[in-house]
Design an enzyme around this catalytic site. Sequence first.
Site, PDB file in Angstrom:
ATOM      1  N   ASN A  31      35.538 -77.234 -40.613  1.00  0.00           N
ATOM      2  CA  ASN A  31      35.353 -78.685 -40.753  1.00  0.00           C
ATOM      3  C   ASN A  31      36.243 -79.226 -41.870  1.00  0.00           C
ATOM      4  O   ASN A  31      36.847 -80.300 -41.750  1.00  0.00           O
ATOM      5  CB  ASN A  31      33.885 -79.011 -41.069  1.00  0.00           C
ATOM      6  CG  ASN A  31      32.969 -78.814 -39.855  1.00  0.00           C
ATOM      7  OD1 ASN A  31      33.425 -78.442 -38.777  1.00  0.00           O
ATOM      8  ND2 ASN A  31      31.680 -79.055 -40.051  1.00  0.00           N
ATOM      9  N   SER A  71      28.027 -63.920 -52.696  1.00  0.00           N
ATOM     10  CA  SER A  71      27.626 -65.036 -53.567  1.00  0.00           C
ATOM     11  C   SER A  71      26.130 -64.935 -53.820  1.00  0.00           C
ATOM     12  O   SER A  71      25.423 -64.204 -53.109  1.00  0.00           O
ATOM     13  CB  SER A  71      27.934 -66.390 -52.914  1.00  0.00           C
ATOM     14  OG  SER A  71      26.924 -66.724 -51.968  1.00  0.00           O
ATOM     15  N   TYR A  94      24.034 -67.349 -53.266  1.00  0.00           N
ATOM     16  CA  TYR A  94      23.430 -67.925 -52.052  1.00  0.00           C
ATOM     17  C   TYR A  94      23.200 -66.835 -51.007  1.00  0.00           C
ATOM     18  O   TYR A  94      22.102 -66.677 -50.478  1.00  0.00           O
ATOM     19  CB  TYR A  94      24.322 -69.039 -51.492  1.00  0.00           C
ATOM     20  CG  TYR A  94      24.119 -69.270 -50.024  1.00  0.00           C
ATOM     21  CD1 TYR A  94      22.990 -69.937 -49.552  1.00  0.00           C
ATOM     22  CD2 TYR A  94      25.038 -68.793 -49.087  1.00  0.00           C
ATOM     23  CE1 TYR A  94      22.791 -70.127 -48.197  1.00  0.00           C
ATOM     24  CE2 TYR A  94      24.842 -68.982 -47.735  1.00  0.00           C
ATOM     25  CZ  TYR A  94      23.725 -69.639 -47.289  1.00  0.00           C
ATOM     26  OH  TYR A  94      23.526 -69.819 -45.954  1.00  0.00           O
ATOM     27  N   HIS A  95      24.258 -66.083 -50.694  1.00  0.00           N
ATOM     28  CA  HIS A  95      24.122 -65.037 -49.681  1.00  0.00           C
ATOM     29  C   HIS A  95      23.132 -63.955 -50.129  1.00  0.00           C
ATOM     30  O   HIS A  95      22.417 -63.376 -49.307  1.00  0.00           O
ATOM     31  CB  HIS A  95      25.487 -64.412 -49.381  1.00  0.00           C
ATOM     32  CG  HIS A  95      26.448 -65.334 -48.692  1.00  0.00           C
ATOM     33  ND1 HIS A  95      27.388 -66.071 -49.379  1.00  0.00           N
ATOM     34  CD2 HIS A  95      26.604 -65.663 -47.390  1.00  0.00           C
ATOM     35  CE1 HIS A  95      28.096 -66.792 -48.510  1.00  0.00           C
ATOM     36  NE2 HIS A  95      27.643 -66.571 -47.304  1.00  0.00           N
ATOM     37  N   THR A 152      22.367 -65.032 -42.744  1.00  0.00           N
ATOM     38  CA  THR A 152      23.814 -65.241 -42.689  1.00  0.00           C
ATOM     39  C   THR A 152      24.540 -63.914 -42.492  1.00  0.00           C
ATOM     40  O   THR A 152      24.109 -62.879 -43.014  1.00  0.00           O
ATOM     41  CB  THR A 152      24.332 -65.907 -43.984  1.00  0.00           C
ATOM     42  OG1 THR A 152      25.744 -65.661 -44.112  1.00  0.00           O
ATOM     43  CG2 THR A 152      23.646 -65.376 -45.217  1.00  0.00           C
ATOM     44  N   TYR A 195      42.703 -69.428 -49.563  1.00  0.00           N
ATOM     45  CA  TYR A 195      42.407 -68.697 -50.802  1.00  0.00           C
ATOM     46  C   TYR A 195      43.046 -67.315 -50.736  1.00  0.00           C
ATOM     47  O   TYR A 195      42.674 -66.483 -49.902  1.00  0.00           O
ATOM     48  CB  TYR A 195      40.907 -68.526 -50.997  1.00  0.00           C
ATOM     49  CG  TYR A 195      40.124 -69.805 -51.219  1.00  0.00           C
ATOM     50  CD1 TYR A 195      40.753 -71.039 -51.405  1.00  0.00           C
ATOM     51  CD2 TYR A 195      38.725 -69.777 -51.255  1.00  0.00           C
ATOM     52  CE1 TYR A 195      40.019 -72.203 -51.608  1.00  0.00           C
ATOM     53  CE2 TYR A 195      37.981 -70.934 -51.467  1.00  0.00           C
ATOM     54  CZ  TYR A 195      38.630 -72.138 -51.632  1.00  0.00           C
ATOM     55  OH  TYR A 195      37.894 -73.281 -51.837  1.00  0.00           O
ATOM     56  N   LYS A 249      19.622 -64.755 -49.362  1.00  0.00           N
ATOM     57  CA  LYS A 249      19.286 -64.508 -47.946  1.00  0.00           C
ATOM     58  C   LYS A 249      18.959 -63.028 -47.727  1.00  0.00           C
ATOM     59  O   LYS A 249      18.105 -62.689 -46.895  1.00  0.00           O
ATOM     60  CB  LYS A 249      20.461 -64.936 -47.058  1.00  0.00           C
ATOM     61  CG  LYS A 249      20.775 -66.427 -47.128  1.00  0.00           C
ATOM     62  CD  LYS A 249      20.124 -67.185 -45.995  1.00  0.00           C
ATOM     63  CE  LYS A 249      20.558 -68.646 -45.998  1.00  0.00           C
ATOM     64  NZ  LYS A 249      20.107 -69.360 -44.790  1.00  0.00           N
TER      65      LYS A 249
END
Lengths: 382, 382
Positions: free
Chosen positions: B240, B179, B181-182, B144, B255, B185
């Site tokens: 989306n 984050s 999650y990142h 990412t 935000y 990666k």
Amino acid sequence: MRILILGGDGYLGWPTAMHLSKHGHDVAVADNYLKRRLAEEERVPALYPVPELEEKARLWESVSGFKVKVFTGDLQEWDVMTTVFREFDPEAVVHYAEQPSAPYSMLNRKAATLTLHNNLGVTFNLIQAARQFNPEVHIVKLGTMGEYGTPEIDIEEGWIDIEHKGRRDRFLYPRQAGSLYHTTKIMDTDLLWFYVRIWDLQVTDLMQGPVYGMYTCENESLEDLLPFFCYDEIFGTVLNRFVVQAVAGYPLTVYGKGGQTRGYLNIKDTLNCVRLSLEHPPGKGKLRIFNQFTETFSVNDLAAKVSEAAGSLGLNVEIQTINNPRKEKEEHYYNPEHTGLLDLGLQPHYLTDDILLGMLEFVKKHEKSIRKDIIFKGISWT
Amino acid sequence: MRILILGGDGYLGWPTAMHLSKHGHDVAVADNYLKRRLAEEERVPALYPVPELEEKARLWESVSGFKVKVFTGDLQEWDVMTTVFREFDPEAVVHYAEQPSAPYSMLNRKAATLTLHNNLGVTFNLIQAARQFNPEVHIVKLGTMGEYGTPEIDIEEGWIDIEHKGRRDRFLYPRQAGSLYHTTKIMDTDLLWFYVRIWDLQVTDLMQGPVYGMYTCENESLEDLLPFFCYDEIFGTVLNRFVVQAVAGYPLTVYGKGGQTRGYLNIKDTLNCVRLSLEHPPGKGKLRIFNQFTETFSVNDLAAKVSEAAGSLGLNVEIQTINNPRKEKEEHYYNPEHTGLLDLGLQPHYLTDDILLGMLEFVKKHEKSIRKDIIFKGISWT
């Protein structure tokens, strides 16, 4: 200060526990004896037996008067981590609780998987426990100089200022390690750095070089409180191993050209570095990084030093070049910075002939226990 | 080419399977429906139901004539990974099999633990399977752009040349994500880069930006073969989600200052990027990194674009600034390189008004299914 030591049974864990308790801190240790289990499975015993934690704590209290609280359990289990935090409520945590061997991490898929899950799992649970129980807790994490690898530029102390296309920023120094073990330490750093930024945790990451020695200020006259002394290919650090090889009349095994250069330190300095870091915390929201070693040597340098010291004891030591089972640069640039801990007051113990003679004489007392068959097995990393 | 897609049920996984099989490749998919399970547990359904893999494969074969082989199981289990490798013997693997949500990874300790273990566990097993079954296999890993964070200097394509104190070396571009999650990666990249160096694996790491859209060249007339369309705070990507908010009359939630800038791409471009990478492998012992996006926008840019397009359909869209539940720079420098995939022949589909109108009209058909209560929950990252 209430200081919790994760991995308190290990080569560095137990000496750290005695050292900190001698310096007036309230110390607890936690361990699941993973390293003992792995050494048994691989049939690579240390030079002499070492009592388990409850026994060591009893002995230490009897000679020093200081109590060290013992927790036994796997810190990958959240319940174990929370029990330790609830019952001891640490103000600082020293995190040694990792599978500590590079060759072990390259042994086979199962060993690699264990290394990955154990090392990251414990670090992650520690971060989560800090968040839940005490976000002010100071985490002192043992990293490794091996995180940096052997780059063509000077190695700074954790961080580097990069000027690029006319703009500047400061980053974690680029990391590229030589084994999976070392790579898990890079990943630990990634995790800690992220949670320092997002949750304002307080972390000192010690990039340590290979440690040698067994005597500390706390154990010199106490045989049963000495740390593990490993000399096998898997768990033995290079200098300790060479000393055993010299005593055993086993040629000193230099991998490849022997120009592999690293930063080394005496176990006494490890204890002082950890204590100085604890006694001078970085403050919330900071990841402070120190390069923890006192001098650099190539493998050839170490072999020559051991050979010379052994010669003065009348031992005839051969140095043997063997095919390198690892994949690493055998001749390379190496210029790492290491001023942070000196600035905190570290007084290094350098690798003198006296130190080497002391180690050789110590090992000679255990000469009959040396198992030559475990010194070199040739675990291929590729 | 025999291409295995890990995470083949996902937003990108299944469209990739159809795309590659349409382009003449022999495709297998593997998934354990983790993302579906997590979306159920968190009660955040997608905009419309999507059939499971066996059913999608049947439908796809009936309209295209191409077979896609389906494996169901958790790739964190070594037995599952080995079964897939033994039975399909892939020449290339596309690795999407990760918990894909940044907010989910910040939700609580359990979600964070799952993210860490799932993402690293699958990557690690894939590396070990490549070693054991086919060291030549080309691994195409979805990374990412978030690995780089938002540095003050230009973001290069994976690597950076650093000149420091008169010497030079080339390194992985410094990474610092926003984050967990990142961060997983980043840790994937650490693992892959290590094993590329030590075992000569062949890897392409695609640093992808947020993806938008649902139509691909393979599914445009086939409703049952459309990908998941998530619009909730956890699993919905920002564009989306904004399109759904516009249709639902729910203010577009910006935000903080809304200057957060990222590189975006159309789902059609994702498929082409992955295929181009597969059809032009880097060669053994190489970690090739591409920055996979086609244009950069700030959140304010996206809100303005969606608002304007929705206005032309007669929708009255409000833009609302809310307190940022994340910890991130809201105004920052951002200049990432992205020429590698263009050089391989990528023809970008840019975010035109037509594209936005198509998305708005598509979502309007599902307007009655929109659940406003899942759009914003305010998961705090700090």
